[in-house]
Every structure is written in structure tokens, then in C-alpha cells.
Design a protein around this motif. Sequence first.
Motif, PDB file in Angstrom:
ATOM      1  N   ASP A 148      27.909  52.333  47.271  1.00  0.00           N
ATOM      2  CA  ASP A 148      28.835  52.692  46.399  1.00  0.00           C
ATOM      3  C   ASP A 148      30.336  52.474  46.599  1.00  0.00           C
ATOM      4  OD1 ASP A 148      29.983  54.241  44.094  1.00  0.00           O
ATOM      5  OD2 ASP A 148      30.343  56.021  45.237  1.00  0.00           O
ATOM      6  N   PRO A 149      31.114  52.695  47.925  1.00  0.00           N
ATOM      7  CA  PRO A 149      32.224  52.386  48.070  1.00  0.00           C
ATOM      8  C   PRO A 149      32.481  50.612  48.346  1.00  0.00           C
ATOM      9  CG  PRO A 149      31.519  53.558  49.985  1.00  0.00           C
ATOM     10  CD  PRO A 149      30.508  53.726  48.762  1.00  0.00           C
ATOM     11  N   ALA A 150      31.296  50.192  48.998  1.00  0.00           N
ATOM     12  CA  ALA A 150      31.366  48.920  49.363  1.00  0.00           C
ATOM     13  C   ALA A 150      31.559  48.052  47.707  1.00  0.00           C
ATOM     14  CB  ALA A 150      29.967  48.430  50.047  1.00  0.00           C
ATOM     15  N   LEU A 151      30.688  48.278  46.922  1.00  0.00           N
ATOM     16  CA  LEU A 151      30.894  47.911  45.472  1.00  0.00           C
ATOM     17  C   LEU A 151      32.279  47.935  45.064  1.00  0.00           C
ATOM     18  CD1 LEU A 151      29.161  46.346  43.516  1.00  0.00           C
ATOM     19  CD2 LEU A 151      28.549  48.362  42.437  1.00  0.00           C
ATOM     20  N   ALA A 152      32.861  49.321  45.120  1.00  0.00           N
ATOM     21  CA  ALA A 152      34.269  49.403  44.857  1.00  0.00           C
ATOM     22  C   ALA A 152      35.215  48.390  45.260  1.00  0.00           C
ATOM     23  CB  ALA A 152      34.715  50.820  45.046  1.00  0.00           C
ATOM     24  N   LEU A 153      35.058  47.960  46.622  1.00  0.00           N
ATOM     25  CA  LEU A 153      35.968  47.071  47.230  1.00  0.00           C
ATOM     26  C   LEU A 153      35.607  45.793  46.627  1.00  0.00           C
ATOM     27  CD1 LEU A 153      35.741  48.206  51.144  1.00  0.00           C
ATOM     28  CD2 LEU A 153      37.580  48.363  49.695  1.00  0.00           C
ATOM     29  N   LEU A 154      34.438  45.366  46.373  1.00  0.00           N
ATOM     30  CA  LEU A 154      34.072  44.056  45.715  1.00  0.00           C
ATOM     31  C   LEU A 154      34.850  43.949  44.420  1.00  0.00           C
ATOM     32  CD1 LEU A 154      30.419  43.561  46.778  1.00  0.00           C
ATOM     33  CD2 LEU A 154      32.350  42.151  47.481  1.00  0.00           C
ATOM     34  N   VAL A 155      34.636  45.252  43.353  1.00  0.00           N
ATOM     35  CA  VAL A 155      35.350  45.183  42.257  1.00  0.00           C
ATOM     36  C   VAL A 155      37.013  44.917  42.510  1.00  0.00           C
ATOM     37  CG1 VAL A 155      36.069  46.881  40.430  1.00  0.00           C
ATOM     38  CG2 VAL A 155      33.708  46.967  41.160  1.00  0.00           C
ATOM     39  N   ALA A 156      37.459  45.442  43.482  1.00  0.00           N
ATOM     40  CA  ALA A 156      38.846  45.418  43.452  1.00  0.00           C
ATOM     41  C   ALA A 156      39.316  43.651  44.015  1.00  0.00           C
ATOM     42  CB  ALA A 156      39.215  46.001  44.950  1.00  0.00           C
ATOM     43  N   GLY A 157      38.247  43.033  44.889  1.00  0.00           N
ATOM     44  CA  GLY A 157      38.335  41.625  44.947  1.00  0.00           C
ATOM     45  C   GLY A 157      38.358  40.960  43.711  1.00  0.00           C
ATOM     46  N   ASN A 158      37.269  41.091  43.118  1.00  0.00           N
ATOM     47  CA  ASN A 158      37.434  40.554  41.626  1.00  0.00           C
ATOM     48  C   ASN A 158      38.563  40.627  40.801  1.00  0.00           C
ATOM     49  OD1 ASN A 158      35.609  39.023  39.797  1.00  0.00           O
ATOM     50  ND2 ASN A 158      35.551  41.014  38.528  1.00  0.00           N
ATOM     51  N   ILE A 159      39.038  41.921  40.867  1.00  0.00           N
ATOM     52  CA  ILE A 159      40.195  42.496  39.807  1.00  0.00           C
ATOM     53  C   ILE A 159      41.511  41.469  40.109  1.00  0.00           C
ATOM     54  CG2 ILE A 159      41.858  44.144  39.228  1.00  0.00           C
ATOM     55  CD1 ILE A 159      39.544  46.078  39.475  1.00  0.00           C
ATOM     56  N   VAL A 160      41.684  41.126  41.603  1.00  0.00           N
ATOM     57  CA  VAL A 160      42.714  40.593  42.096  1.00  0.00           C
ATOM     58  C   VAL A 160      42.699  38.946  41.610  1.00  0.00           C
ATOM     59  CG1 VAL A 160      43.504  39.498  44.147  1.00  0.00           C
ATOM     60  CG2 VAL A 160      43.137  41.826  44.072  1.00  0.00           C
ATOM     61  N   TRP A 161      41.344  38.471  41.879  1.00  0.00           N
ATOM     62  CA  TRP A 161      41.187  37.048  41.212  1.00  0.00           C
ATOM     63  C   TRP A 161      41.378  36.974  40.026  1.00  0.00           C
ATOM     64  CZ3 TRP A 161      40.744  32.580  43.291  1.00  0.00           C
ATOM     65  CH2 TRP A 161      40.316  31.482  42.623  1.00  0.00           C
ATOM     66  N   SER A 162      41.129  38.043  39.003  1.00  0.00           N
ATOM     67  CA  SER A 162      41.288  37.766  37.563  1.00  0.00           C
ATOM     68  C   SER A 162      42.862  38.070  37.398  1.00  0.00           C
ATOM     69  CB  SER A 162      40.933  39.089  37.012  1.00  0.00           C
ATOM     70  OG  SER A 162      41.076  39.276  35.666  1.00  0.00           O
ATOM     71  N   GLY A 163      43.572  38.856  38.033  1.00  0.00           N
ATOM     72  CA  GLY A 163      44.992  38.886  37.947  1.00  0.00           C
ATOM     73  C   GLY A 163      45.781  37.847  38.020  1.00  0.00           C
ATOM     74  N   TRP A 164      45.279  37.078  39.102  1.00  0.00           N
ATOM     75  CA  TRP A 164      45.938  35.810  39.717  1.00  0.00           C
ATOM     76  C   TRP A 164      45.909  34.660  38.509  1.00  0.00           C
ATOM     77  CZ3 TRP A 164      49.283  33.206  42.074  1.00  0.00           C
ATOM     78  CH2 TRP A 164      49.220  31.802  42.071  1.00  0.00           C
ATOM     79  N   GLY A 165      44.569  34.515  37.954  1.00  0.00           N
ATOM     80  CA  GLY A 165      44.460  33.774  36.999  1.00  0.00           C
ATOM     81  C   GLY A 165      45.168  34.145  35.808  1.00  0.00           C
ATOM     82  N   LEU A 166      45.481  35.028  35.467  1.00  0.00           N
ATOM     83  CA  LEU A 166      46.349  35.467  34.074  1.00  0.00           C
ATOM     84  C   LEU A 166      47.836  35.052  34.473  1.00  0.00           C
ATOM     85  CD1 LEU A 166      45.127  38.805  32.683  1.00  0.00           C
ATOM     86  CD2 LEU A 166      44.926  36.672  31.744  1.00  0.00           C
ATOM     87  N   VAL A 167      48.285  35.345  35.607  1.00  0.00           N
ATOM     88  CA  VAL A 167      49.843  35.175  36.217  1.00  0.00           C
ATOM     89  C   VAL A 167      49.664  33.531  36.123  1.00  0.00           C
ATOM     90  CG1 VAL A 167      51.224  35.449  37.957  1.00  0.00           C
ATOM     91  CG2 VAL A 167      50.011  37.484  37.463  1.00  0.00           C
ATOM     92  N   ARG A 168      48.933  32.951  36.628  1.00  0.00           N
ATOM     93  CA  ARG A 168      49.111  31.576  37.067  1.00  0.00           C
ATOM     94  C   ARG A 168      49.048  30.891  35.536  1.00  0.00           C
ATOM     95  NH1 ARG A 168      44.319  28.781  39.816  1.00  0.00           N
ATOM     96  NH2 ARG A 168      43.186  29.667  37.896  1.00  0.00           N
ATOM     97  N   GLU A 169      48.217  31.347  34.685  1.00  0.00           N
ATOM     98  CA  GLU A 169      48.282  30.754  33.312  1.00  0.00           C
ATOM     99  C   GLU A 169      49.390  30.883  32.428  1.00  0.00           C
ATOM    100  OE1 GLU A 169      45.592  30.962  29.284  1.00  0.00           O
ATOM    101  OE2 GLU A 169      44.572  31.001  31.215  1.00  0.00           O
ATOM    102  N   SER A 170      49.774  31.939  32.453  1.00  0.00           N
ATOM    103  CA  SER A 170      51.169  32.811  31.970  1.00  0.00           C
ATOM    104  C   SER A 170      52.501  31.957  32.215  1.00  0.00           C
ATOM    105  CB  SER A 170      51.199  34.252  31.907  1.00  0.00           C
ATOM    106  OG  SER A 170      50.025  34.700  31.405  1.00  0.00           O
TER     107      SER A 170
END
Length: 295
Positions: A175-197
Motif C-alpha cells: 500500500d505505501p510502496a504504491l503510494a510512493l510510485l504514485v508520487a513519482g508518476n505525478i512528478v513526471w506528469s507535472g514536469w511534462g506540463l511545465v516544460r510544454e507550457s
Amino acid sequence: MERTTSIAVGSVVVATVVLGLKFLAYLLTGSVALYSDALESIINVAAALAALIALRVAARPADANHPYGHTKAEYFSAVAEGVLIVLAAVSIAREAWPVLLNPRPVEAPWAGLLVNLGASALNGVWAAVLLRAGRAARSPALLADGRHIVTDVVTSVGVLVGVLLARLTGFSWLDPALALLVAGNIVWSGWGLVRESVGGLMDAGVDPATEARIRHAMSEHAEGALEMHDLRTRHAGQVTFIEFHLVVPGDMTVTQAHAICDRLEDALRSEMPGAHVTIHVEPQEKAKHHGVLVL
């Protein structure tokens, strides 16, 4: 613009409903992974509000202080959403790490999983609406919101699978391990949005496929001209700016040259609705023999 604003209002409503459902799922299960999913939904609400504000600002007409209009406001919304996504990831990691060190069992997950599944289904439908509307209106704010929600849906599916595995196998650390993976995936998504904008804020040119369409339209509708060169393009929200030099015979009248310009502008606006076209007319001796040749 009225349609995109209405869709942005709908995003706020949908994001708020999904947030409530996901927090209910967390309360029913005590899952830190579902809690991380709910935290990301807080960002969805903030992002939807930011997109709504940006679209209202972008809709303002040009004025003395902003002669090119306010359309770049949409990029600020997308950048802000990227930053908020990263902050959400930090919050998720802060909650998940202590639980990973001291795992606790996930309680009564079935009702919570069903509630979370319903929220994810609603998110998936709305993401499709946002992406379709964003592409049709060429709106960076709606596209950023839609792509973020797609990421949220993928994340939610992963969380559901992980919580289910934790329950079935008894491995509470999943459960917590998956939450940490979620956090990493969210960071990647946020970086992509910032770079494009940021690319939009820095006046990046249109993509190669769009530029090819522009060049084709120019060459097809420039009869009477000799050459076109120094093509420059950029996006500002929903508006595409196109500038180039048009070489005509030195003895051509202003009226004849103006007719060619009108024909080119109509063709380009047909290809790129709402485009702002600027054409600099030059005599034959200014030809560079490169760019878009019209001989």
C-alpha cells in the motif's frame, strides 16, 4: 471561448465530486495509497479553478497595454498546474514513507475500492471531453487539465490494483510502496506540463507537421509572387501568429501585391482558424532563393 469557459466550469464541478468520492474511499479503507489518490484530486480542483480563471483572462480583447491580446494567460494556468502536481507528490511521499517503515493492514477495502472505481470512471469520461474540446479550441489550459486527469485515471487504476493485492496477499507494505510510485508518476506528469507550457511562454515555433501545413497553404495560394522566405511562427494560447516576407516583381502595383496578400491571409486562416498573419512585401532584388519558392 464561451464553450471552453463552460467546459472549464464543468471541470471544477467534476473535480470537486471526484475529490469527495476519493476521500470517502480513503475513510472507508484507511489506505495510504487511496489517500495519495485523494490528495492528487485536490490538485485537480485547484487546476480546474486555475484553468477557468486563465480562460476568462485569455478571452479579454486586445487593449493598449496588450496589443497582441491576453491569450498567453492559458500557459500560466498550465505552469501553475504543473507546480501544484509536484507539491501534491511531495505531500504523498511525506504520508507514505512512515507507513512504509511501519506497515498497517488495509481495513474493509471493498466498499472503498468500489467508490474509488466510480470516481475513476467519472474522471475518465471527463478527461475524454476535455481533450476533445481542448484540441478543437487549441486551448493549452483545457489540454493540460485533460492530460492531468488522464494521468490521475492511470494512477487510480494502479492504486486500486495495489490495494487489492495488499488485501489478498497480506503484504501491507504494498500500500505505501504504491503510494510512493504514485508520487513519482505525478512528478513526471507535472514536469511534462511545465516544460510544454514554458515553451509557449518562450514563443516556441509550431510543430513540424503544422509548419508543413502552413508552407503548403502558402505555396498553393501565392500565384503572382516570386518567393516567400523568413517564415516565423509561434503560439499564444489559442492563437497562432504567422509572419513571413513575400517577394513580388519590382514593377507590380501595390494593389496587385495587396491582392496576393489577401489571398494568402484567407488561405492561412482557413488552415489555422483565428491565425494572425503578418506579411512583409519586398521587391524582386530582395529574393533569397530559399524558403517557400513560388516561381
